[in-house]
Motif scaffolding. Structure first.
Motif, PDB file in Angstrom:
ATOM      1  N   TYR A  60      13.924  13.029  13.156  1.00 13.48           N
ATOM      2  CA  TYR A  60      12.944  13.405  12.423  1.00 13.48           C
ATOM      3  C   TYR A  60      13.191  14.086  11.189  1.00 13.48           C
ATOM      4  O   TYR A  60      12.435  14.267  10.099  1.00 13.48           O
ATOM      5  CB  TYR A  60      11.951  13.937  13.194  1.00 13.48           C
ATOM      6  CG  TYR A  60      11.286  12.989  14.233  1.00 13.48           C
ATOM      7  CD1 TYR A  60      10.414  12.048  13.823  1.00 13.48           C
ATOM      8  CD2 TYR A  60      11.770  13.356  15.384  1.00 13.48           C
ATOM      9  CE1 TYR A  60       9.810  11.178  14.842  1.00 13.48           C
ATOM     10  CE2 TYR A  60      11.264  12.661  16.802  1.00 13.48           C
ATOM     11  CZ  TYR A  60      10.398  11.493  16.244  1.00 13.48           C
ATOM     12  OH  TYR A  60       9.899  10.833  17.295  1.00 13.48           O
ATOM     13  N   LEU A  61      14.322  14.817  10.963  1.00 18.93           N
ATOM     14  CA  LEU A  61      14.830  15.656   9.912  1.00 18.93           C
ATOM     15  C   LEU A  61      15.601  14.728   8.971  1.00 18.93           C
ATOM     16  O   LEU A  61      16.338  15.290   8.064  1.00 18.93           O
ATOM     17  CB  LEU A  61      15.375  16.919  10.346  1.00 18.93           C
ATOM     18  CG  LEU A  61      14.381  17.786  10.945  1.00 18.93           C
ATOM     19  CD1 LEU A  61      14.856  19.137  11.335  1.00 18.93           C
ATOM     20  CD2 LEU A  61      13.153  18.450   9.740  1.00 18.93           C
ATOM     21  N   ASP A  62      16.340  13.681   9.379  1.00 11.70           N
ATOM     22  CA  ASP A  62      17.106  12.816   8.965  1.00 11.70           C
ATOM     23  C   ASP A  62      16.657  12.055   7.398  1.00 11.70           C
ATOM     24  O   ASP A  62      15.945  11.116   7.781  1.00 11.70           O
ATOM     25  CB  ASP A  62      18.056  12.075   9.734  1.00 11.70           C
ATOM     26  CG  ASP A  62      19.210  11.457   9.124  1.00 11.70           C
ATOM     27  OD1 ASP A  62      19.085  11.130   7.929  1.00 11.70           O
ATOM     28  OD2 ASP A  62      20.314  11.250   9.691  1.00 11.70           O
ATOM     29  N   ILE A  63      16.646  12.605   6.236  1.00 10.84           N
ATOM     30  CA  ILE A  63      15.949  11.903   5.045  1.00 10.84           C
ATOM     31  C   ILE A  63      16.648  10.516   4.956  1.00 10.84           C
ATOM     32  O   ILE A  63      15.858   9.587   4.751  1.00 10.84           O
ATOM     33  CB  ILE A  63      16.243  12.991   3.805  1.00 10.84           C
ATOM     34  CG1 ILE A  63      15.783  14.221   4.071  1.00 10.84           C
ATOM     35  CG2 ILE A  63      15.748  12.171   2.649  1.00 10.84           C
ATOM     36  CD1 ILE A  63      15.761  15.000   3.018  1.00 10.84           C
ATOM     37  N   ALA A  64      17.635  10.219   4.978  1.00 18.53           N
ATOM     38  CA  ALA A  64      18.242   9.045   4.752  1.00 18.53           C
ATOM     39  C   ALA A  64      17.766   7.842   5.740  1.00 18.53           C
ATOM     40  O   ALA A  64      17.176   6.838   5.434  1.00 18.53           O
ATOM     41  CB  ALA A  64      19.904   8.943   4.735  1.00 18.53           C
ATOM     42  N   LYS A  65      17.893   8.270   6.895  1.00 18.60           N
ATOM     43  CA  LYS A  65      17.076   7.629   8.068  1.00 18.60           C
ATOM     44  C   LYS A  65      15.608   7.224   7.853  1.00 18.60           C
ATOM     45  O   LYS A  65      15.193   5.901   8.048  1.00 18.60           O
ATOM     46  CB  LYS A  65      17.513   7.849   9.409  1.00 18.60           C
ATOM     47  CG  LYS A  65      18.844   7.724   9.839  1.00 18.60           C
ATOM     48  CD  LYS A  65      18.911   8.211  11.314  1.00 18.60           C
ATOM     49  CE  LYS A  65      20.426   8.369  11.736  1.00 18.60           C
ATOM     50  NZ  LYS A  65      20.179   9.495  12.934  1.00 18.60           N
ATOM     51  N   ILE A  66      15.087   8.125   7.427  1.00 11.58           N
ATOM     52  CA  ILE A  66      13.545   7.858   7.240  1.00 11.58           C
ATOM     53  C   ILE A  66      13.434   6.758   6.115  1.00 11.58           C
ATOM     54  O   ILE A  66      12.448   6.049   5.948  1.00 11.58           O
ATOM     55  CB  ILE A  66      12.811   9.206   7.105  1.00 11.58           C
ATOM     56  CG1 ILE A  66      12.809   9.737   8.442  1.00 11.58           C
ATOM     57  CG2 ILE A  66      11.421   9.028   6.531  1.00 11.58           C
ATOM     58  CD1 ILE A  66      12.326  10.946   8.882  1.00 11.58           C
ATOM     59  N   ILE A  67      14.114   7.077   4.818  1.00 12.60           N
ATOM     60  CA  ILE A  67      14.049   6.453   3.770  1.00 12.60           C
ATOM     61  C   ILE A  67      14.137   4.746   4.200  1.00 12.60           C
ATOM     62  O   ILE A  67      13.700   3.954   3.562  1.00 12.60           O
ATOM     63  CB  ILE A  67      14.670   6.832   2.458  1.00 12.60           C
ATOM     64  CG1 ILE A  67      13.841   8.197   2.140  1.00 12.60           C
ATOM     65  CG2 ILE A  67      14.789   6.036   1.321  1.00 12.60           C
ATOM     66  CD1 ILE A  67      14.642   8.916   1.018  1.00 12.60           C
ATOM     67  N   ALA A  68      15.465   4.790   4.755  1.00 12.60           N
ATOM     68  CA  ALA A  68      15.919   3.396   5.225  1.00 12.60           C
ATOM     69  C   ALA A  68      14.838   2.733   6.081  1.00 12.60           C
ATOM     70  O   ALA A  68      14.492   1.473   5.877  1.00 12.60           O
ATOM     71  CB  ALA A  68      17.278   3.699   5.952  1.00 12.60           C
ATOM     72  N   ALA A  69      14.004   3.585   6.921  1.00 11.28           N
ATOM     73  CA  ALA A  69      13.036   2.726   7.593  1.00 11.28           C
ATOM     74  C   ALA A  69      11.771   2.462   6.650  1.00 11.28           C
ATOM     75  O   ALA A  69      11.327   1.390   6.981  1.00 11.28           O
ATOM     76  CB  ALA A  69      12.525   3.880   8.737  1.00 11.28           C
ATOM     77  N   ALA A  70      11.633   3.202   5.726  1.00 13.45           N
ATOM     78  CA  ALA A  70      10.616   2.733   4.972  1.00 13.45           C
ATOM     79  C   ALA A  70      10.838   1.564   3.977  1.00 13.45           C
ATOM     80  O   ALA A  70       9.949   0.704   3.896  1.00 13.45           O
ATOM     81  CB  ALA A  70      10.162   3.883   3.947  1.00 13.45           C
ATOM     82  N   LYS A  71      12.284   1.603   3.741  1.00  8.97           N
ATOM     83  CA  LYS A  71      12.607   0.445   2.835  1.00  8.97           C
ATOM     84  C   LYS A  71      12.805  -1.007   3.453  1.00  8.97           C
ATOM     85  O   LYS A  71      12.155  -1.815   3.232  1.00  8.97           O
ATOM     86  CB  LYS A  71      14.083   0.685   2.202  1.00  8.97           C
ATOM     87  CG  LYS A  71      14.042   1.693   1.137  1.00  8.97           C
ATOM     88  CD  LYS A  71      15.279   1.833   0.198  1.00  8.97           C
ATOM     89  CE  LYS A  71      15.273   2.208  -1.115  1.00  8.97           C
ATOM     90  NZ  LYS A  71      16.450   2.931  -1.393  1.00  8.97           N
ATOM     91  N   GLY A  72      13.226  -0.643   4.859  1.00  2.77           N
ATOM     92  CA  GLY A  72      13.275  -1.764   5.635  1.00  2.77           C
ATOM     93  C   GLY A  72      11.992  -2.595   6.303  1.00  2.77           C
ATOM     94  O   GLY A  72      11.990  -3.821   6.472  1.00  2.77           O
ATOM     95  N   THR A  73      11.049  -1.617   6.380  1.00  2.00           N
ATOM     96  CA  THR A  73       9.630  -2.087   6.697  1.00  2.00           C
ATOM     97  C   THR A  73       8.649  -2.538   5.235  1.00  2.00           C
ATOM     98  O   THR A  73       7.669  -2.843   5.512  1.00  2.00           O
ATOM     99  CB  THR A  73       8.991  -1.079   7.568  1.00  2.00           C
ATOM    100  OG1 THR A  73       8.890   0.034   6.823  1.00  2.00           O
ATOM    101  CG2 THR A  73       9.666  -1.217   8.809  1.00  2.00           C
ATOM    102  N   GLY A  74       9.297  -1.979   4.225  1.00  2.93           N
ATOM    103  CA  GLY A  74       8.400  -2.248   3.116  1.00  2.93           C
ATOM    104  C   GLY A  74       7.267  -1.089   2.796  1.00  2.93           C
ATOM    105  O   GLY A  74       6.312  -1.658   2.254  1.00  2.93           O
ATOM    106  N   ALA A  75       7.420  -0.031   3.493  1.00  5.90           N
ATOM    107  CA  ALA A  75       6.282   0.684   3.206  1.00  5.90           C
ATOM    108  C   ALA A  75       6.203   1.369   1.766  1.00  5.90           C
ATOM    109  O   ALA A  75       7.377   1.639   1.354  1.00  5.90           O
ATOM    110  CB  ALA A  75       6.479   2.039   4.409  1.00  5.90           C
ATOM    111  N   ASP A  76       5.155   1.528   1.221  1.00  8.36           N
ATOM    112  CA  ASP A  76       5.180   2.003  -0.186  1.00  8.36           C
ATOM    113  C   ASP A  76       4.700   3.377  -0.260  1.00  8.36           C
ATOM    114  O   ASP A  76       4.559   4.262  -1.217  1.00  8.36           O
ATOM    115  CB  ASP A  76       4.106   1.230  -1.036  1.00  8.36           C
ATOM    116  CG  ASP A  76       2.876   1.161  -0.332  1.00  8.36           C
ATOM    117  OD1 ASP A  76       2.459   1.447   0.854  1.00  8.36           O
ATOM    118  OD2 ASP A  76       1.972   0.288  -1.187  1.00  8.36           O
ATOM    119  N   ALA A  77       4.357   4.275   1.099  1.00 11.51           N
ATOM    120  CA  ALA A  77       4.109   5.474   1.012  1.00 11.51           C
ATOM    121  C   ALA A  77       4.649   6.145   2.150  1.00 11.51           C
ATOM    122  O   ALA A  77       4.657   5.682   3.242  1.00 11.51           O
ATOM    123  CB  ALA A  77       2.334   5.801   0.703  1.00 11.51           C
TER     124      ALA A  77
END
Ligand code: ADP
Length: 673
Positions: A60-77
């Motif tokens: 939950y504190l790993d910025i890179a993993k969270i951004i990768a998850a957003a990109k991978g799913t196409g989340a815009d926010a």
């Protein structure tokens, strides 16, 4: 508005954000660690992405993993919730770079307010009143003592990066400054990776009152009134309410104006909270600003009728605030209690385990009273050592404060949780506390009202009658059921009054019971030869075996009593009283008095681990003489360092644990001679 929202959080807040997103037609993405594979927020979201091991630092504190998850799913926010990355400027900046909207304020505001020392300097510049103290970094315990001497005792030692009550100690003496400085510094290092410390005056009899602010990207900022959060343990909130019973209109307006001024000074453009400490003369001092959604935001939602997550999403998407200050109307009173996996009888030590039973009270609005539950768990789920031990928030709202409190008391009575220690009984007792009802609060409330710590209260008066009545009626039903099964009485209801002895804890109460399953039951307590006046209580309930809550009316008033089967009887919980009840015939009671009593083992020679945790260090060695109050061992649990101290003078005979050991509750750490 956004099309797809990733929630970079877990537990109740992730679920709460998902609910609003769904209502607004926004698709949702959950992220989860290995420990949360089966968590509720994962079930609720449209999509879910695993982000690594249980330890928050690697998930939950790993910025890179969270951004990768957003990109991978196409989340815009991304909505960060509270805690974790919610006030992390590097995270907000990384999102900016990645072209993903951060549902929170701009990076500058987070940076300016994220640091207690810097934010206080800024507040002072914006003419907001601040707590007197030393606004510089203190390098060691020696300097801390020097500064504390200058400020005057008591003082508050704080981590500049602190939050959630961590990395903070009150000190009344030089000795306490030395000890508090060292422990809070090391706590700050392990919790925030930043151990800059400062010291300020400790405001006596303080009340914690905070102002909710809301800003947009067009320079508009309004406030949504205050929340009072004075009921705290370990500087962490347990009960919150809106409005505060202490503020008058003038103080409210002045605090609101300062909060808005501070928010404007940093170009604040989201939901945020300006925390103040208020002394007994209603002088108020700025503590800090939380640049995120606050745990206790539901009380504000219930008195304003707004959905703060919706407001945050709108302003993050660039919309203008739809409200002006004059449109904000506060209606009624709301109270929130935080339900924690912790043991109130052991100084609120965190507890862990599986949720064997989880049955919330009835929710929704009826008769002008609203009951809301923000929860992130389900029956069968696990409370682990990895995350915050808060499992749910129960909130009530009514036209008047006392009605909201009374309703909270009943809702807590009907909230059944089993599988680990929790604070529901404590909260149920608190809701009936006269000083709380009168609103005479301070952050020392718990320490003052429960000086010996929390002990399950003994049943008295009406509470005792209710428990005796329910125990007798359950026994009566049980006899009726037994007769029906064996056909001995052909299932005929009992028509005569039966005399029974109710054993309530160590007490014996003689009763007679009339009625049956399909008729109201009348329990007669006391009378000739019992030493107490005779009274009859009328019970009506459709309770049947297997149900965890006896719900019904007693003398026409609604009552909820929790019922857990135990050997030869039931464990009853009502208004915070938790007691074993067994019902016998007179003959059985005569015979029972002849039974031997089992002695409890003597544990006073041991230092037991009070919670599941990790041994950080041992302060003693074998053969050492210790005096009462001397530190023996430091145990870390849920990111808090707890110093275990000697309860009396003794000599250390054996040491059974070493630094790095992971201990269960009641594991023996050392043995005294
Ligand atoms: P955190 O960010 O860890 O929540 P805060 O600075 O908001 O820390 O303080 C948390 C609580 O500690 C406050 O609600 C208040 O009860 C108490 N507290 C903090 N500073 C002071 C102070 N100077 N005097 C008295 N109490 C304080």
């Amino acid at each position: 508005m956004f099309a797809k929202l990733l929630i970079a959080n877990r537990g109740e807040i992730a679920c709460r954000i998902i609910r609003t997103a769904k209502r607004l037609g926004i698709a949702t993405v959950a992220v989860y660690s290995e420990a949360d594979r089966d968590a509720l927020h994962v079930d609720m979201a449209d999509e879910a992405v695993p982000i690594g091991p249980a330890a928050a630092a690697q998930s939950y504190l790993d910025i890179a993993k969270i951004i990768a998850a957003a990109k991978g799913t196409g989340a815009d926010a991304i909505h960060p919730g509270y805690g974790f990355l919610s006030e992390n400027a590097a995270f907000a900046r990384a999102l900016e770079d990645a072209g993903i909207a951060f549902v929170g304020p701009n990076v500058t505001a987070i940076e300016a307010m994220g640091d207690k020392i810097e934010s206080k300097k800024l507040a002072a510049k914006a003419k907001v009143s601040t707590v007197p103290g030393h606004l510089g970094v203190i390098k060691d315990a020696k300097e801390a003592i020097k500064i504390a001497d200058e400020i005057g005792y008591p003082v508050m030692i704080k981590a500049s990066a602190g939050g959630g009550g961590k990395g903070m100690r009150i000190a009344y003496s030089r000795k306490e400054v030395e000890e508090g400085f060292t422990t809070s510094k090391s706590e700050a290092k392990s919790s925030f990776g930043d151990d800059r410390m400062f010291i300020e005056k400790y405001i006596e009899e303080p009340r914690h009152i905070e102002i909710q602010v809301l800003g947009d990207k067009h320079g508009n900022v309004i406030h949504l009134g205050e929340r009072e959060c004075s009921i705290q343990r370990r500087n962490q909130k347990v009960v919150e309410e809106a409005p505060s019973p202490f503020l008058d209109a003038k103080t409210r307006e002045a605090m609101g104006a300062e909060a808005v001024a501070l928010a404007k000074a940093v170009g604040y453009d989201s939901a945020g909270t300006v925390e103040f400490i208020v002394d007994k003369d209603r002088n108020f001092y700025f503590l800090e600003m939380n640049t995120r959604l606050q745990v206790e935001h539901p009380v504000t939602e219930l008195v304003t009728g707004l959905d703060l997550v919706e407001e945050m999403l709108k302003v993050a998407a660039g919309e203008k605030l739809s409200l002006k200050q004059k449109d904000v109307k506060l209606k009624g009173s709301a109270v929130e209690v935080r339900i924690y996996a912790e043991d109130p009888s052991r100084n609120f030590m965190p507890s862990t385990g599986r949720l064997v039973r989880y049955r919330p009270p009835r929710l929704g609005t009826s008769g002008g009273v609203t009951t809301r539950l923000d929860s992130g768990v389900e029956e069968g789920g696990e409370i682990s050592i990895y995350y915050d031990p808060m499992i749910a928030k129960l909130v009530t709202h009514a036209p008047k404060r006392l009605a909201a409190i009374e309703h909270m008391g009943s809702a807590l009575d009907a909230f059944a949780i089993d599988g680990f220690r929790h604070n529901i009984a404590f909260l149920a007792v608190l809701m009936r506390n006269e000083r709380w009802k009168e609103g005479r609060l301070s952050t020392k409330f718990i320490a003052e009202e429960f000086p010996e710590g929390f002990k399950t209260p003994q049943p008295e008066g009406r509470v005792r009658d209710v428990l005796v009545g329910v125990a007798a009626s359950i026994d009566h039903l049980s006899n009726e059921r037994r007769r029906a099964i064996t056909q001995q009485m052909h299932g005929e209801p009992v028509r005569f009054a039966e005399t029974r002895i109710v054993e309530l804890g160590a007490e014996r109460v003689r009763v007679t019971v009339e009625g049956g399953r399909d008729a109201p039951m009348i329990v007669t307590i006391g009378g000739e030869g019992t030493g107490e006046p005779k009274r009859r209580i009328n019970l009506a309930s459709s309770w049947w075996f297997g149900e965890p809550i006896w719900e019904g009316t007693i003398d026409s008033a609604p009552v909820a009593v929790q019922v857990r089967p135990i050997l030869n009887g039931v464990m009853l919980t009502y208004q915070g009283v938790e007691i074993a009840a067994r019902v016998f015939t007179e003959r059985e009671t005569e015979l029972a008095t002849l039974m031997p009593v089992k002695e409890l083992p003597d544990t006073s020679k041991f230092l037991l681990c009070p919670m599941p945790g990790l041994v950080v260090s041992l302060a003693v060695s074998v053969g050492q003489e210790v005096a009462a109050g001397d530190p023996l061992c430091v145990v870390e649990a849920m990111k808090m360092e707890n110093v275990l101290k000697a309860e009396r003078d003794a000599k250390v005979a054996k040491i059974l644990a070493k630094p790095g050991d992971s201990l269960n509750v009641d594991a023996v750490i050392l043995e005294f001679a």
